[in-house]
Design a protein around this motif. Sequence first.
Motif, PDB file in Angstrom:
ATOM      1  N   ILE A 198       1.202  -1.195  -0.111  1.00 35.13           N
ATOM      2  CA  ILE A 198       0.148  -0.401  -0.161  1.00 35.13           C
ATOM      3  C   ILE A 198       0.844   1.256   0.216  1.00 35.13           C
ATOM      4  O   ILE A 198       1.674   1.948   0.934  1.00 35.13           O
ATOM      5  CB  ILE A 198      -1.091  -0.075   1.223  1.00 35.13           C
ATOM      6  N   ASN A 199       1.245   1.750  -0.988  1.00 32.72           N
ATOM      7  CA  ASN A 199       1.729   2.675  -1.239  1.00 32.72           C
ATOM      8  C   ASN A 199       2.121   3.844  -2.292  1.00 32.72           C
ATOM      9  O   ASN A 199       0.458   3.721  -2.208  1.00 32.72           O
ATOM     10  CB  ASN A 199       3.670   2.226  -1.680  1.00 32.72           C
ATOM     11  N   SER A 200       2.724   5.352  -2.243  1.00 30.35           N
ATOM     12  CA  SER A 200       2.179   5.988  -3.796  1.00 30.35           C
ATOM     13  C   SER A 200       1.183   6.849  -2.403  1.00 30.35           C
ATOM     14  O   SER A 200       0.477   7.111  -4.229  1.00 30.35           O
ATOM     15  CB  SER A 200       2.188   5.417  -4.411  1.00 30.35           C
ATOM     16  N   LEU A 201       0.867   7.063  -1.684  1.00 26.18           N
ATOM     17  CA  LEU A 201      -0.073   7.473  -0.725  1.00 26.18           C
ATOM     18  C   LEU A 201       0.507   9.228  -1.268  1.00 26.18           C
ATOM     19  O   LEU A 201       1.090   9.620  -0.904  1.00 26.18           O
ATOM     20  CB  LEU A 201      -0.742   7.182   0.767  1.00 26.18           C
ATOM     21  N   THR A 202      -1.288   9.877  -1.659  1.00 29.38           N
ATOM     22  CA  THR A 202      -0.561  11.346  -1.708  1.00 29.38           C
ATOM     23  C   THR A 202      -1.318  11.515  -0.692  1.00 29.38           C
ATOM     24  O   THR A 202      -0.838  11.773   0.073  1.00 29.38           O
ATOM     25  CB  THR A 202      -1.154  11.819  -2.714  1.00 29.38           C
ATOM     26  N   PHE A 203      -0.774  13.206  -0.761  1.00 30.24           N
ATOM     27  CA  PHE A 203      -0.263  14.137   0.131  1.00 30.24           C
ATOM     28  C   PHE A 203      -0.531  15.666   0.188  1.00 30.24           C
ATOM     29  O   PHE A 203      -0.553  16.157  -0.945  1.00 30.24           O
ATOM     30  CB  PHE A 203       0.849  14.233   1.313  1.00 30.24           C
ATOM     31  N   THR A 204      -1.847  16.152  -0.104  1.00 31.46           N
ATOM     32  CA  THR A 204      -1.726  17.452  -1.036  1.00 31.46           C
ATOM     33  C   THR A 204      -2.375  18.450   0.185  1.00 31.46           C
ATOM     34  O   THR A 204      -2.981  18.153   1.311  1.00 31.46           O
ATOM     35  CB  THR A 204      -3.431  17.659  -1.086  1.00 31.46           C
ATOM     36  N   SER A 205      -1.458  19.653   0.023  1.00 30.38           N
ATOM     37  CA  SER A 205      -1.467  20.781   1.088  1.00 30.38           C
ATOM     38  C   SER A 205      -2.325  21.532   1.206  1.00 30.38           C
ATOM     39  O   SER A 205      -2.387  22.409  -0.018  1.00 30.38           O
ATOM     40  CB  SER A 205       0.231  21.380   0.702  1.00 30.38           C
ATOM     41  N   ASN A 206      -3.444  21.197   2.199  1.00 31.11           N
ATOM     42  CA  ASN A 206      -4.952  22.489   1.833  1.00 31.11           C
ATOM     43  C   ASN A 206      -4.606  23.597   2.794  1.00 31.11           C
ATOM     44  O   ASN A 206      -4.630  24.721   2.326  1.00 31.11           O
ATOM     45  CB  ASN A 206      -5.724  21.637   1.398  1.00 31.11           C
ATOM     46  N   ASP A 207      -4.596  22.668   3.904  1.00 30.45           N
ATOM     47  CA  ASP A 207      -5.378  24.102   5.101  1.00 30.45           C
ATOM     48  C   ASP A 207      -4.536  23.531   5.993  1.00 30.45           C
ATOM     49  O   ASP A 207      -5.053  23.909   7.673  1.00 30.45           O
ATOM     50  CB  ASP A 207      -6.539  24.114   4.826  1.00 30.45           C
ATOM     51  N   GLY A 208      -3.409  22.713   6.061  1.00 28.80           N
ATOM     52  CA  GLY A 208      -3.448  22.673   7.345  1.00 28.80           C
ATOM     53  C   GLY A 208      -3.718  21.031   8.268  1.00 28.80           C
ATOM     54  O   GLY A 208      -3.794  19.248   7.570  1.00 28.80           O
ATOM     55  N   PRO A 209      -2.751  20.006   8.938  1.00 25.70           N
ATOM     56  CA  PRO A 209      -2.264  18.899   9.018  1.00 25.70           C
ATOM     57  C   PRO A 209      -4.355  18.294  10.150  1.00 25.70           C
ATOM     58  O   PRO A 209      -3.497  16.654   9.317  1.00 25.70           O
ATOM     59  CB  PRO A 209      -1.351  18.367  10.470  1.00 25.70           C
ATOM     60  N   THR A 210      -4.674  19.012  10.488  1.00 24.37           N
ATOM     61  CA  THR A 210      -5.718  18.112  10.491  1.00 24.37           C
ATOM     62  C   THR A 210      -6.638  17.832   9.618  1.00 24.37           C
ATOM     63  O   THR A 210      -7.607  16.892   9.649  1.00 24.37           O
ATOM     64  CB  THR A 210      -7.078  19.507  11.841  1.00 24.37           C
ATOM     65  N   TRP A 227      -2.110  -4.101  13.509  1.00 31.35           N
ATOM     66  CA  TRP A 227      -1.767  -2.859  13.376  1.00 31.35           C
ATOM     67  C   TRP A 227      -0.579  -2.989  14.172  1.00 31.35           C
ATOM     68  O   TRP A 227       0.150  -2.295  13.300  1.00 31.35           O
ATOM     69  CB  TRP A 227      -3.014  -2.074  13.469  1.00 31.35           C
ATOM     70  N   ASP A 228      -0.277  -3.616  14.793  1.00 34.60           N
ATOM     71  CA  ASP A 228       0.357  -3.398  15.915  1.00 34.60           C
ATOM     72  C   ASP A 228       1.844  -3.888  15.596  1.00 34.60           C
ATOM     73  O   ASP A 228       3.087  -3.649  16.022  1.00 34.60           O
ATOM     74  CB  ASP A 228       0.159  -3.772  17.422  1.00 34.60           C
ATOM     75  N   ASN A 236       6.091   8.028   6.137  1.00 33.61           N
ATOM     76  CA  ASN A 236       5.472   9.543   5.552  1.00 33.61           C
ATOM     77  C   ASN A 236       4.089   8.689   6.240  1.00 33.61           C
ATOM     78  O   ASN A 236       2.700   9.755   5.932  1.00 33.61           O
ATOM     79  CB  ASN A 236       5.224  10.001   4.475  1.00 33.61           C
ATOM     80  N   LEU A 237       3.880   8.329   7.382  1.00 32.31           N
ATOM     81  CA  LEU A 237       2.176   7.871   7.595  1.00 32.31           C
ATOM     82  C   LEU A 237       2.084   8.123   9.614  1.00 32.31           C
ATOM     83  O   LEU A 237       3.125   7.691   9.951  1.00 32.31           O
ATOM     84  CB  LEU A 237       1.484   6.713   7.469  1.00 32.31           C
ATOM     85  N   ASN A 238       1.076   9.121   9.518  1.00 31.18           N
ATOM     86  CA  ASN A 238       0.864   8.909  11.696  1.00 31.18           C
ATOM     87  C   ASN A 238       0.421   7.443  11.852  1.00 31.18           C
ATOM     88  O   ASN A 238       0.044   6.603  10.638  1.00 31.18           O
ATOM     89  CB  ASN A 238      -0.367   9.613  11.237  1.00 31.18           C
ATOM     90  N   PHE A 288       2.633   1.985   3.495  1.00 30.94           N
ATOM     91  CA  PHE A 288       3.823   0.545   4.204  1.00 30.94           C
ATOM     92  C   PHE A 288       3.164  -0.961   3.617  1.00 30.94           C
ATOM     93  O   PHE A 288       2.476  -1.299   2.232  1.00 30.94           O
ATOM     94  CB  PHE A 288       2.838   0.264   5.575  1.00 30.94           C
ATOM     95  N   GLN A 289       3.983  -1.555   3.543  1.00 24.81           N
ATOM     96  CA  GLN A 289       3.652  -2.955   3.568  1.00 24.81           C
ATOM     97  C   GLN A 289       3.620  -4.448   3.919  1.00 24.81           C
ATOM     98  O   GLN A 289       3.681  -4.299   5.262  1.00 24.81           O
ATOM     99  CB  GLN A 289       5.201  -3.453   2.509  1.00 24.81           C
TER     100      GLN A 289
END
Length: 735
Positions: A198-210, A227-228, A236-238, A288-289
């Motif tokens: 599960i990769n190449s997930l994008t991040f589009t900066s619009n208006d903050g981390p929330t 998940w643990d 690059n993921l929380n 992540f893999q």
Amino acid sequence: DPIISNANATAAELLIENGAVLTVSSGQLLTVNGELTNNAGGTLEIASASYLTTNADFNNSGTFLLSCASDNNQSGSYIDAAGTYSNVASGTFNIERFFVQKVYHYFGVPIEIAGGNASADLFQTSATGNFNSNLYSYNETYDISQLNNDGLAEAWTFVRSTPGADVDLESIKGYAFYDESDKKVTFTGTPHTGNMNINSLTFTSNDGPTWDGWHLVSNPYPSAIDWDLIDDNLTNLNNAIYVWEGNAASGSYATYVGGVAGGTGNLNRYIATGQSFFVQATSGSAGFQLNNSHRVHNGTKFLKNSSKNNLLKLNIVKDAISINTAVYFLEDATAGFDGKFDAYHKYSALSKAPQIYSIIESDNPKLSINAMPESVIENTSLPIGIVSVNGGSSVVSLGEFNGFNNVHVYFEDKLLDNTVNLRTQPSYSFNLAAGDIADRFVLHFNKNNAPTLANPFDKQFAEEEAEFNWGFGQNVFTDSDIGDVISYSVKLENGLDLPAWLNFDNDTRIFSGIPQKEDIGIISLKLTATDLLAASTTYGFEIEVRRINHAPEVINTIDDQETTVGANYTFDVPDNIFTDIDEGDILTLSVNLLDGSQLPAWLSFEKTTGTFSGIATQVSTYDIVLNATDEFGVSVSTNFKLTVNSATGIENMDIKAMTVYPNPSNGKFFVLMDTRTIGANFQLFIKDVNGKTVYIRNVNSQKEFIDLSGIASGTYFIEINNGSEKFVKSIIIED
């Protein structure tokens, strides 16, 4: 047909013949260590919340079904721990998923699908067969911040908004589905196994981390994943994951990160087969893999059993809907947002469910799960926000509560100026205005203070064989911690238990009991005041057991006594006249006449020896009272008569025969005698009260002058005596 129920089963090899059906019932595990063969016409069903593990090749020419019951939104589970799975010839692998009506479900495709399989069922309503457009995917690039709320709903995109050609669903992508009626969907294909990226997930900066970087992804395996086991391999993921539960009107998000569940509280480390969930990218190329080691059998969907220390959850309850926010303390956490430990608070503006969150004051994000550094656990405060669509009566209550061994946790309502200790008052009711209230409530964490001795009390006294009942007030100890509760315990000063006669009631703070003779004495005690968190203060005091006082008793009488005028009189009171049963009690003797007056001047009494002494000056009878008084002032008495007889047998002869003047005198005085004493060989003696002669001379005339200048002042006796007659008169000599 055979059914595996009530016990797990293990097979060396397994063959299912044509026409045979083998069912593994709910909650059971079937393990096949050798080859598993399902011949054409055979059926192997793994029921809801049951499990199959194969440790060798699985050749399926028949029907292999992971079924899902209508009352359990959890399919059966399959793990190929070793060997390979093969659909042979006409063999089929099916996974069922049951969607309860009028609820949004997050799901994914747990098989390799060919040609859009299963999506056609999702586009048809169960009730009418008409087209249903409520199948959504999530668009990360959409700017949801423009709507100024914490929801994600606005970025949903129809997979197909109008009737038309079928649509291929992607295996690792997540979807949301809604239908007005219950629907069971069957996915047919080949079960996923091995590495899944599960990769190449994008991040589009619009208006903050929330608001930015949100992706809906899914578990692609026909079993749960842990998940643990995965979150340490994120790029690059929380670390937190999010799942919507419920319908649009009353649903909310469940959150999970690092062993802690927030929101609805129903999400845990185990992500069920076919379950999709939100993750948040922090920059581009996130992902992540997954691999086979992440797979687990877990038939309990959405359950949480936290073992975190120093963790609490606050629940907001309104209209029978409960949502929680979690706060916990970790050594590695910071006071700001930690992507590894924290989870944002997310909700839908369309839902009427109440919401609760904590706020990090440094950058003000709203958090569903908030990890704080351990270094501030004894002195920190967190604003708590509450969202209520309609306002009105609400309740905040303490849910899970672990640790905080030396810390009090307070919930403050600034509007009402009210602060409660959540240990002693775990539920707080209030009325709330409609909207998002972020400045009214505060959660405080403060170090515990030990009780303080404020009003010590004095030594207490008990009496032998008497009821002792005494208690101390609530103000003896105070505690500065709001809502803290003090309990009490008492030991002897040396740490041993109280004597058998003495009881102590912690609730009433009362000592009671009846001491006996053997308990007489002083007891040194140690009173300990202990608060809820085991901090204590000790105060030492004494209880003295006093013996009961018994009055002295007369056990023998004194015989009447006699003496003669002018004679030395001495009488020692016998030791056996009085007794006192109180051991060690000392009796003090005293005397007086029966009418209460003092003894005559000539008679003295020495109380320490019990001795009467003196020289009687005249004939008389005295009723003498002898008193014995104990240490407590209790007295008893006996009396006897003392008779003074005349030396000649003629009463009052001394009065007629002799006169002394002046009397009292300074030592010089005259003695005037009757004419009968002239020439009768009388001698004149002067004696002190002890009978000692201090002066002697012959009587030569009727009037004799006596000079005793320099003699000690006091009472003296003048005696005229010729051997056959004796006359006595007293005189007082003054300085």
